[in-house]
Design a protein around this motif. Structure first.
Motif, mmCIF file in Angstrom:
data_model
loop_
_atom_site.group_PDB
_atom_site.id
_atom_site.type_symbol
_atom_site.label_atom_id
_atom_site.label_comp_id
_atom_site.label_asym_id
_atom_site.label_seq_id
_atom_site.Cartn_x
_atom_site.Cartn_y
_atom_site.Cartn_z
ATOM 1 N N THR A 139 0.838 -1.207 0.000
ATOM 2 C CA THR A 139 0.000 0.000 0.000
ATOM 3 C C THR A 139 0.867 1.250 0.000
ATOM 4 O OG1 THR A 139 -1.681 -1.209 1.252
ATOM 5 C CG2 THR A 139 -1.894 1.185 1.197
ATOM 6 N N LEU A 140 1.952 1.216 0.761
ATOM 7 C CA LEU A 140 2.876 2.347 0.825
ATOM 8 C C LEU A 140 3.574 2.547 -0.514
ATOM 9 C CD1 LEU A 140 4.082 4.538 2.599
ATOM 10 C CD2 LEU A 140 5.733 2.867 3.458
ATOM 11 N N THR A 141 3.970 1.454 -1.153
ATOM 12 C CA THR A 141 4.581 1.538 -2.483
ATOM 13 C C THR A 141 3.649 2.252 -3.458
ATOM 14 O OG1 THR A 141 5.945 -0.444 -2.207
ATOM 15 C CG2 THR A 141 5.372 0.167 -4.462
ATOM 16 N N ASN A 142 2.375 1.837 -3.481
ATOM 17 C CA ASN A 142 1.404 2.451 -4.389
ATOM 18 C C ASN A 142 1.192 3.930 -4.087
ATOM 19 O OD1 ASN A 142 1.022 -0.016 -5.678
ATOM 20 N ND2 ASN A 142 -0.717 -0.584 -4.385
ATOM 21 N N ALA A 143 1.164 4.275 -2.796
ATOM 22 C CA ALA A 143 0.960 5.675 -2.397
ATOM 23 C C ALA A 143 2.136 6.553 -2.837
ATOM 24 C CB ALA A 143 0.770 5.767 -0.886
ATOM 25 N N LEU A 144 3.340 6.052 -2.696
ATOM 26 C CA LEU A 144 4.529 6.828 -3.075
ATOM 27 C C LEU A 144 4.635 6.991 -4.591
ATOM 28 C CD1 LEU A 144 7.054 5.257 -0.560
ATOM 29 C CD2 LEU A 144 6.375 7.644 -0.587
ATOM 30 N N VAL A 145 4.325 5.906 -5.324
ATOM 31 C CA VAL A 145 4.404 5.956 -6.786
ATOM 32 C C VAL A 145 3.265 6.798 -7.360
ATOM 33 C CG1 VAL A 145 4.293 4.548 -8.895
ATOM 34 C CG2 VAL A 145 5.637 3.769 -6.942
ATOM 35 N N GLU A 191 10.853 16.460 -7.953
ATOM 36 C CA GLU A 191 11.745 17.459 -8.553
ATOM 37 C C GLU A 191 13.191 17.276 -8.096
ATOM 38 O OE1 GLU A 191 11.851 22.223 -8.475
ATOM 39 O OE2 GLU A 191 9.859 21.352 -8.843
ATOM 40 N N HIS A 192 13.370 16.832 -6.843
ATOM 41 C CA HIS A 192 14.711 16.760 -6.262
ATOM 42 C C HIS A 192 15.275 15.346 -6.174
ATOM 43 C CE1 HIS A 192 11.793 16.089 -3.054
ATOM 44 N NE2 HIS A 192 12.733 15.453 -2.376
ATOM 45 N N THR A 193 14.452 14.337 -6.546
ATOM 46 C CA THR A 193 14.922 12.959 -6.356
ATOM 47 C C THR A 193 14.165 11.979 -7.234
ATOM 48 O OG1 THR A 193 15.416 11.300 -4.647
ATOM 49 C CG2 THR A 193 13.286 12.384 -4.499
ATOM 50 N N GLN A 194 14.779 10.832 -7.485
ATOM 51 C CA GLN A 194 14.062 9.687 -8.046
ATOM 52 C C GLN A 194 14.400 8.478 -7.173
ATOM 53 O OE1 GLN A 194 14.980 7.198 -11.782
ATOM 54 N NE2 GLN A 194 13.427 8.632 -12.512
ATOM 55 N N LEU A 195 13.346 7.877 -6.616
ATOM 56 C CA LEU A 195 13.502 6.721 -5.747
ATOM 57 C C LEU A 195 12.935 5.492 -6.442
ATOM 58 C CD1 LEU A 195 12.181 8.309 -2.410
ATOM 59 C CD2 LEU A 195 14.526 8.323 -3.297
ATOM 60 N N ILE A 196 13.702 4.417 -6.480
ATOM 61 C CA ILE A 196 13.214 3.161 -7.053
ATOM 62 C C ILE A 196 12.881 2.241 -5.884
ATOM 63 C CG2 ILE A 196 13.751 1.166 -8.483
ATOM 64 C CD1 ILE A 196 15.574 4.413 -9.066
ATOM 65 N N LEU A 197 11.581 1.936 -5.748
ATOM 66 C CA LEU A 197 11.087 1.140 -4.629
ATOM 67 C C LEU A 197 11.042 -0.328 -5.013
ATOM 68 C CD1 LEU A 197 8.005 3.324 -3.610
ATOM 69 C CD2 LEU A 197 10.399 3.650 -2.998
ATOM 70 N N VAL A 210 6.845 13.545 3.577
ATOM 71 C CA VAL A 210 7.915 13.592 4.589
ATOM 72 C C VAL A 210 8.804 12.363 4.444
ATOM 73 C CG1 VAL A 210 8.437 13.521 7.061
ATOM 74 C CG2 VAL A 210 6.581 14.982 6.221
ATOM 75 N N LEU A 211 8.171 11.202 4.268
ATOM 76 C CA LEU A 211 8.946 9.974 4.087
ATOM 77 C C LEU A 211 9.800 10.042 2.825
ATOM 78 C CD1 LEU A 211 9.628 7.093 4.991
ATOM 79 C CD2 LEU A 211 7.622 6.297 3.701
ATOM 80 N N VAL A 212 9.260 10.579 1.740
ATOM 81 C CA VAL A 212 10.036 10.743 0.502
ATOM 82 C C VAL A 212 11.286 11.575 0.775
ATOM 83 C CG1 VAL A 212 10.072 11.823 -1.793
ATOM 84 C CG2 VAL A 212 8.089 10.467 -1.086
ATOM 85 N N ASP A 213 11.112 12.681 1.500
ATOM 86 C CA ASP A 213 12.245 13.571 1.783
ATOM 87 C C ASP A 213 13.293 12.899 2.673
ATOM 88 O OD1 ASP A 213 11.111 15.526 0.241
ATOM 89 O OD2 ASP A 213 10.334 16.710 1.927
ATOM 90 N N VAL A 214 12.839 12.149 3.666
ATOM 91 C CA VAL A 214 13.782 11.463 4.560
ATOM 92 C C VAL A 214 14.581 10.422 3.779
ATOM 93 C CG1 VAL A 214 13.992 9.903 6.541
ATOM 94 C CG2 VAL A 214 12.436 11.849 6.663
ATOM 95 N N ILE A 215 13.895 9.624 2.943
ATOM 96 C CA ILE A 215 14.597 8.622 2.138
ATOM 97 C C ILE A 215 15.552 9.293 1.154
ATOM 98 C CG2 ILE A 215 14.331 6.794 0.417
ATOM 99 C CD1 ILE A 215 11.613 6.137 1.728
ATOM 100 N N ALA A 216 15.086 10.369 0.505
ATOM 101 C CA ALA A 216 15.920 11.073 -0.478
ATOM 102 C C ALA A 216 17.195 11.610 0.152
ATOM 103 C CB ALA A 216 15.123 12.204 -1.118
#
Length: 304
Positions: A26-32, A57-63, A169-175
């Motif tokens: 569910t978290l994967t789907n929400a982030l994507v 804009e500032h990152t690309q995360l591959i989950l 917030v989670l995106v920014d922390v991971i980035a």
């Protein structure tokens, strides 16, 4: 924590780990921002490592969405665990998911131990999921408990994937934990998973809805073929086989007079059409492959 919106573009790979049914898909789907991983209230729903791509804009995360790490009871269970372990060494960040509404138990501690043994140098984060299910006091208690489990140097972020709370917030922390680097995928690409795999997973999700506990582990779906319809341009015929281990399970899937299988087809078709952007005609057939979870030859045939 450094501000990820300033300075260099950052990119990298992150893996969500945790007991089954802790909200990883569910978290994967929400982030994507789209459905690329199937979700279910049943444990051990995820069978493949699906890469979802988060564009900001500032990152690309591959989950990398892995199956839940667990103590295996079958050859299939062992192979699912091997998938998870192989992933640990390939990612930049490992995020441990623990629901806000469940106490930390031996399974969580075992996973932390496994992560630290298999990937001692990989950055570990804590994610308290499903915060919409509890009050603020319980969230605070769980944040403290997860922090105690992982150590004071480890960041812990509370999120609700279903409500969208704290997701950015989670995106920014991971980035902020990713190395500077270019984007790996073009903007707009959401996953590198083949369409056939996504289709099979969506059919399996539809088939798992509302069934008894025994079925999730025993159900596998294979896409046999995808053919264009000659008389209807733009429409596809999708032929899929649903494998179960026993005749009684076949009866559950088909339902009285085939009603349940028809419902599975209708629900899966809507999801598949949404992803493909094509109208499809879905042909579903159910077969018995006795004890396939324990048979190396059949596991290979079914893609494990």
């Amino acid at each position: 924590m450094p501000d990820p919106t300033e300075g260099e573009f950052r990119s990298g790979f992150v893996c969500f780990v945790g007991r089954p049914n802790t909200g990883k898909s569910t978290l994967t789907n929400a982030l994507v921002g789209a459905k690329i991983a199937i979700t279910s209230s049943r444990p051990q729903t995820t069978r493949h490592t699906i890469r979802g791509i988060v564009h900001r804009e500032h990152t690309q995360l591959i989950l990398v969405d892995t199956p839940g790490l667990h103590r295996p009871r079958t050859l299939l269970g062992q192979r699912l665990n091997d998938l998870v372990r192989d992933t640990y060494s390939e990612v930049d960040v490992i995020a441990l998911c623990i629901p806000a509404d469940e106490k930390i138990g031996p399974g969580d501690r075992w996973i932390v131990q496994q992560v630290r043994q298999m990937a001692p140098k990989t950055t570990l984060l804590g994610v308290v999921t499903k915060i919409d299910k509890v009050g603020k006091d319980q969230i605070a208690r769980q944040l403290m408990a997860v922090s105690e489990l992982l150590g004071p140097e480890t960041d812990v972020v509370p999120v609700s994937a279903t409500k969208g709370e704290q997701v950015e917030v989670l995106v920014d922390v991971i980035a902020s934990r990713m190395p500077p680097g270019p984007a790996f995928y073009p903007d707009g690409e959401l996953t590198d998973e083949p369409e056939e795999t996504l289709m099979a997973e969506l059919i399996r999700e539809a088939a798992l809805e509302g069934v008894r506990d025994e079925l999730p582990h025993s159900l596998a779906v294979v896409i046999e073929e995808i053919l264009p319809r000659e008389e209807n341009e733009g429409m596809l015929d999708v032929h899929a086989l649903l494998y179960v281990e026993r005749p009684s399970q076949k009866a559950i899937i088909i339902g009285k007079g085939g009603a349940r299988l028809k419902e599975v087809g209708t629900n899966a078709r809507k999801q598949i059409e949404h992803i493909l952007g094509n109208r499809i005609y879905l042909h579903l057939h159910v077969k018995v492959a006795k004890d396939w979870q324990r048979d190396p030859k059949q596991l290979g045939k079914l893609g494990f």
